[in-house]
Every structure is written in structure tokens, then in C-alpha cells.
Design a protein around this motif. Structure first.
Motif, PDB file in Angstrom:
ATOM      1  N   GLY A   1     -21.156  -3.983  -4.395  1.00  0.00           N
ATOM      2  CA  GLY A   1     -20.796  -2.668  -4.915  1.00  0.00           C
ATOM      3  C   GLY A   1     -19.307  -2.508  -5.169  1.00  0.00           C
ATOM      4  O   GLY A   1     -18.873  -1.478  -5.676  1.00  0.00           O
ATOM      5  N   GLN A   2     -18.524  -3.516  -4.835  1.00  0.00           N
ATOM      6  CA  GLN A   2     -17.079  -3.424  -5.068  1.00  0.00           C
ATOM      7  C   GLN A   2     -16.774  -3.524  -6.557  1.00  0.00           C
ATOM      8  O   GLN A   2     -17.475  -4.218  -7.296  1.00  0.00           O
ATOM      9  N   ILE A   3     -15.721  -2.822  -6.962  1.00  0.00           N
ATOM     10  CA  ILE A   3     -15.250  -2.952  -8.339  1.00  0.00           C
ATOM     11  C   ILE A   3     -13.778  -3.330  -8.309  1.00  0.00           C
ATOM     12  O   ILE A   3     -13.076  -3.078  -7.324  1.00  0.00           O
ATOM     13  N   THR A   4     -13.323  -3.917  -9.389  1.00  0.00           N
ATOM     14  CA  THR A   4     -11.919  -4.286  -9.507  1.00  0.00           C
ATOM     15  C   THR A   4     -11.213  -3.250 -10.360  1.00  0.00           C
ATOM     16  O   THR A   4     -11.676  -2.925 -11.464  1.00  0.00           O
ATOM     17  N   ILE A   5     -10.117  -2.732  -9.853  1.00  0.00           N
ATOM     18  CA  ILE A   5      -9.292  -1.802 -10.627  1.00  0.00           C
ATOM     19  C   ILE A   5      -8.403  -2.673 -11.513  1.00  0.00           C
ATOM     20  O   ILE A   5      -7.680  -3.541 -11.009  1.00  0.00           O
ATOM     21  N   PRO A   6      -8.438  -2.485 -12.816  1.00  0.00           N
ATOM     22  CA  PRO A   6      -7.628  -3.317 -13.706  1.00  0.00           C
ATOM     23  C   PRO A   6      -6.151  -3.330 -13.303  1.00  0.00           C
ATOM     24  O   PRO A   6      -5.593  -2.309 -12.878  1.00  0.00           O
ATOM     25  N   ALA A   7      -5.516  -4.489 -13.437  1.00  0.00           N
ATOM     26  CA  ALA A   7      -4.122  -4.684 -13.026  1.00  0.00           C
ATOM     27  C   ALA A   7      -3.191  -3.665 -13.680  1.00  0.00           C
ATOM     28  O   ALA A   7      -2.279  -3.137 -13.038  1.00  0.00           O
ATOM     29  N   GLU A   8      -3.417  -3.364 -14.948  1.00  0.00           N
ATOM     30  CA  GLU A   8      -2.583  -2.388 -15.655  1.00  0.00           C
ATOM     31  C   GLU A   8      -2.618  -1.032 -14.955  1.00  0.00           C
ATOM     32  O   GLU A   8      -1.595  -0.371 -14.788  1.00  0.00           O
ATOM     33  N   PHE A   9      -3.812  -0.620 -14.497  1.00  0.00           N
ATOM     34  CA  PHE A   9      -3.953   0.660 -13.805  1.00  0.00           C
ATOM     35  C   PHE A   9      -3.266   0.599 -12.447  1.00  0.00           C
ATOM     36  O   PHE A   9      -2.617   1.557 -12.027  1.00  0.00           O
ATOM     37  N   ARG A  10      -3.444  -0.522 -11.737  1.00  0.00           N
ATOM     38  CA  ARG A  10      -2.811  -0.659 -10.411  1.00  0.00           C
ATOM     39  C   ARG A  10      -1.304  -0.570 -10.522  1.00  0.00           C
ATOM     40  O   ARG A  10      -0.647   0.112  -9.728  1.00  0.00           O
ATOM     41  N   ARG A  11      -0.741  -1.247 -11.517  1.00  0.00           N
ATOM     42  CA  ARG A  11       0.724  -1.195 -11.700  1.00  0.00           C
ATOM     43  C   ARG A  11       1.177   0.223 -12.006  1.00  0.00           C
ATOM     44  O   ARG A  11       2.135   0.727 -11.421  1.00  0.00           O
ATOM     45  N   GLU A  12       0.498   0.884 -12.914  1.00  0.00           N
ATOM     46  CA  GLU A  12       0.896   2.239 -13.330  1.00  0.00           C
ATOM     47  C   GLU A  12       0.830   3.231 -12.173  1.00  0.00           C
ATOM     48  O   GLU A  12       1.655   4.130 -12.059  1.00  0.00           O
ATOM     49  N   LEU A  13      -0.165   3.049 -11.278  1.00  0.00           N
ATOM     50  CA  LEU A  13      -0.338   3.971 -10.157  1.00  0.00           C
ATOM     51  C   LEU A  13       0.368   3.509  -8.886  1.00  0.00           C
ATOM     52  O   LEU A  13       0.338   4.202  -7.877  1.00  0.00           O
ATOM     53  N   GLY A  14       0.981   2.329  -8.922  1.00  0.00           N
ATOM     54  CA  GLY A  14       1.669   1.824  -7.737  1.00  0.00           C
ATOM     55  C   GLY A  14       0.712   1.407  -6.634  1.00  0.00           C
ATOM     56  O   GLY A  14       1.039   1.481  -5.456  1.00  0.00           O
ATOM     57  N   ILE A  15      -0.480   0.961  -7.006  1.00  0.00           N
ATOM     58  CA  ILE A  15      -1.496   0.571  -6.026  1.00  0.00           C
ATOM     59  C   ILE A  15      -1.194  -0.827  -5.497  1.00  0.00           C
ATOM     60  O   ILE A  15      -0.962  -1.754  -6.273  1.00  0.00           O
TER      61      ILE A  15
END
Length: 104
Positions: free
Chosen positions: A18-32
């Protein structure tokens, strides 16, 4: 700018667990980072995931520790009478909620 103009969309597949991957672009933009914590909400047929800030807890109140120690014998007696720690905690939570409602 409307939400459609500023929003970004990606298609992802869940893993077996059930895990999903948050796209790298989104992680960078949100500081994740790997230490990030999220609020996950199911609303209106949508899954909403939002990073949240976790703040350090302040040390407890000394009077609270004293009250806990004063009630320790009562808790022990309740356990001896067959109540579980969870049942005792739930009863305490209900009592606190009632008091807060009256004095809130």
C-alpha cells in the motif's frame, strides 16, 4: 492563479503493502526528507497528504506527576479488580473530557 494552474499531478502505483512513492520533484518543492511526518486525510473520496512540523514536547508539569503518583494505589486496586490499563486510561480520558467541557 487558480488551483488548476498551480497544481501538479503525477500518476503513481502503490506497492503491495500500500506504500506509494512521492515524486522527487514534489519532495524537493515541499522540503520532504526521510525524517518528515505527514497528516493523511480521507475526505470527499480523496486522499490528502500534508507534511506537518513536529515540535519538541516541553517537560511535563510537576503537579501532573504528583497527581499520577497519588492515584497509583487506585490504579493498582483497579487492576487487581480485573480492569485493564487501557480501560483505566479510557475512564480517565472520559473524565478529563467531561471536566474540560464544563470548564472550557
Amino acid at each position: 492563479m487558480s488551483e488548476d494552474e498551480s497544481s501538479k499531478t503525477k500518476i503513481v502505483h502503490p506497492l503491495r503493502s500500500g506504500q506509494i512513492t512521492i515524486p522527487a520533484e514534489f519532495r524537493r518543492e515541499l522540503g520532504i526528507t526521510e525524517r518528515s511526518v505527514f497528516q493523511v486525510t480521507l475526505a470527499g473520496g480523496e486522499l490528502r497528504i500534508r507534511p506537518v512540523e513536529v515540535r519538541e514536547r516541553r517537560p511535563g508539569f510537576p503537579w501532573l506527576r504528583e497527581a499520577y503518583e497519588l492515584f497509583a494505589p487506585v490504579r493498582e486496586e483497579a487492576v487487581e479488580r480485573g480492569y485493564t490499563e487501557e480501560e483505566i486510561d479510557e475512564a480517565i480520558d472520559r473524565a478529563l473530557t467531561a471536566v474540560r467541557a464544563r470548564h472550557g
